[in-house]
Write an enzyme that holds these catalytic residues in place. Structure first.
Site, short mmCIF file in Angstrom:
data_model
loop_
_atom_site.label_atom_id
_atom_site.label_comp_id
_atom_site.label_asym_id
_atom_site.label_seq_id
_atom_site.Cartn_x
_atom_site.Cartn_y
_atom_site.Cartn_z
N ASP A 21 0.87 -1.17 0.00
CA ASP A 21 0.00 0.00 0.00
C ASP A 21 0.92 1.24 0.00
OD1 ASP A 21 -2.28 1.72 0.63
OD2 ASP A 21 -1.45 1.80 2.65
N ASP A 23 -0.14 5.22 0.90
CA ASP A 23 -0.35 6.25 1.92
C ASP A 23 -0.41 5.64 3.32
OD1 ASP A 23 -0.63 8.64 0.24
OD2 ASP A 23 -2.31 7.53 -0.58
N GLY A 63 -9.92 7.20 -1.46
CA GLY A 63 -10.01 7.91 -2.74
C GLY A 63 -10.42 9.36 -2.53
N HIS A 91 -10.32 17.91 -7.72
CA HIS A 91 -9.37 16.83 -7.41
C HIS A 91 -8.13 16.90 -8.29
CE1 HIS A 91 -7.92 12.59 -7.12
NE2 HIS A 91 -8.06 12.90 -5.85
N LYS A 94 -6.01 19.41 -6.68
CA LYS A 94 -5.44 18.81 -5.45
C LYS A 94 -4.28 17.88 -5.79
CE LYS A 94 -5.10 15.20 -2.57
NZ LYS A 94 -4.91 13.76 -2.79
N THR A 131 -2.73 0.56 -4.45
CA THR A 131 -3.15 1.77 -3.72
C THR A 131 -4.41 2.38 -4.30
OG1 THR A 131 -2.45 4.01 -3.11
CG2 THR A 131 -1.63 3.18 -5.19
N THR A 132 -5.10 3.16 -3.48
CA THR A 132 -6.25 3.91 -3.98
C THR A 132 -5.87 5.33 -4.37
OG1 THR A 132 -6.92 4.71 -1.81
CG2 THR A 132 -7.82 2.61 -2.50
N THR A 133 -4.64 5.73 -4.09
CA THR A 133 -4.26 7.09 -4.45
C THR A 133 -3.97 7.19 -5.95
OG1 THR A 133 -3.04 9.01 -3.60
CG2 THR A 133 -1.73 7.09 -4.18
N ASN A 137 0.47 10.62 -7.94
CA ASN A 137 0.99 10.72 -6.57
C ASN A 137 1.99 9.61 -6.26
OD1 ASN A 137 -0.93 12.72 -6.40
ND2 ASN A 137 -2.37 11.54 -5.17
C1 XBP Z 1 -5.09 6.33 0.69
C2 XBP Z 1 -6.19 7.10 0.16
C3 XBP Z 1 -5.98 8.11 -0.87
C4 XBP Z 1 -5.34 9.42 -0.46
C5 XBP Z 1 -5.77 10.50 -1.41
O1 XBP Z 1 -4.68 5.39 -0.27
O2 XBP Z 1 -7.31 6.87 0.51
O3 XBP Z 1 -7.26 8.39 -1.34
O4 XBP Z 1 -5.75 9.79 0.85
O5 XBP Z 1 -5.36 10.22 -2.71
P1 XBP Z 1 -3.72 4.11 0.07
P2 XBP Z 1 -6.20 10.73 -4.00
O6 XBP Z 1 -3.54 4.02 1.57
O7 XBP Z 1 -4.47 2.94 -0.51
O8 XBP Z 1 -2.43 4.36 -0.65
O9 XBP Z 1 -6.72 12.09 -3.68
O10 XBP Z 1 -5.24 10.69 -5.14
O11 XBP Z 1 -7.34 9.75 -4.17
MG MG Z 2 -2.82 3.27 3.45
#
Ligand code: XBP
Ligand code: MG
Length: 244
Positions: A21, A23, A63, A91, A94, A131-133, A137
């Site tokens: 993952d 973030d 997300g 977004h 952002k 990841t969901t980011t 990023n």
């Molecule tokens: C964590 C998230 C992400 C970020 C924001 O993802 O939920 O959404 O907070 O990124 P992970 P975006 O822990 O799965 O990496 O604004 O690009 O969605």
């Molecule tokens: Mg995470």
């Protein structure tokens, strides 16, 4: 590896691939995400500012676009004037702010992450990002920490909108497994959130949790192991206790 009391009574398993993952797991990025969201709101003249307490609650929604939508639904009067395309525009701004902040190098990997990646490569384990980011990023964070050719070390990257449903849905993990062409039990997911734990578990992938700032007190029942950071495990990813 120095055996922990739990490890001594368990089967030790080596994994063919590590699925990281981003973030909270690779780096403590969420304060920079929060800052970028707030800068986007200010830029578009919107009267919102997410403080840490509110952001902690909003993080339950994975997300950024989904998080903004969820926040709007929680506001009194539900400002329906904000359409999906306006959310997408917010977004985009952002994402561009966040990537620029990360590219300055202010956000280093968490302790033990660099060593874990190096050990895995030394032992010919395959690496993946799940990841969901947003993809931009991921590029910014990995590039700032590992250099521009970071992708040579990672076989598979699944990010952001590349799957229809984000964590806690298992889609991102299922896609990574398909691309790796490995069975779920041959892989280990490294996550910091309950949403991540659920997503990987539903895909059948065992999970190691590394506790992060925003998810200190989450319920991590079902994880193979929970640590405060990856330095606690030394040779961790190569031989973790797995009971099933
Ligand atoms: C964590 C998230 C992400 C970020 C924001 O993802 O939920 O959404 O907070 O990124 P992970 P975006 O822990 O799965 O990496 O604004 O690009 O969605
Ligand atoms: Mg995470």
């Amino acid at each position: 590896m120095r055996p922990t009391p739990r490890a001594r009574n368990s089967t030790m398993k080596r994994f063919d691939a590590l699925l990281f993952d981003v973030d909270g797991t690779l780096a403590e990025t969420e304060e920079l995400h929060r800052r970028a969201f707030n800068e986007a709101f200010a830029y578009f003249g919107l009267p919102w500012n997410w403080d840490t307490a509110l952001y902690g609650r909003l993080l339950r929604v994975a997300g950024g676009k989904e998080r903004i939508r969820h926040f709007l639904r929680s506001l009194p009067g539900r400002p329906s004037i904000v359409s999906d395309s306006e959310i997408a525009e917010l977004h985009r701004f952002k994402t561009s702010r966040y990537s620029s902040l990360i590219e300055t190098g202010v956000c280093r990997f968490r302790p033990g992450v660099g060593d874990a990646i190096r050990q895995a490569l030394d032992h010919k384990q395959r690496l993946s990002i799940v990841t969901t980011t947003s993809r931009a990023n991921v590029d910014a964070l990995m590039g700032a920490n590992l250099g521009r050719s970071w992708e040579r070390c990672f076989d598979v990257v699944v990010a952001g909108d590349e799957v229809p449903r984000k964590k806690p849905a298992p889609e991102a993990y299922l896609r990574a497994l398909r691309q790796l062409d490995l069975p779920a039990r041959a892989c280990l997911a490294i996550e910091d959130s309950r949403n991540g734990l659920i997503a990987a578990s539903e895909a059948g992938v065992p999970v190691l949790i590394t506790r992060s700032l925003y998810f200190q007190d989450e319920d991590f029942e079902g994880a193979v192991q929970v640590v405060n950071n990856l330095t606690e495990l030394e040779d961790f990813a190569l031989a973790l206790p797995v009971t099933s």
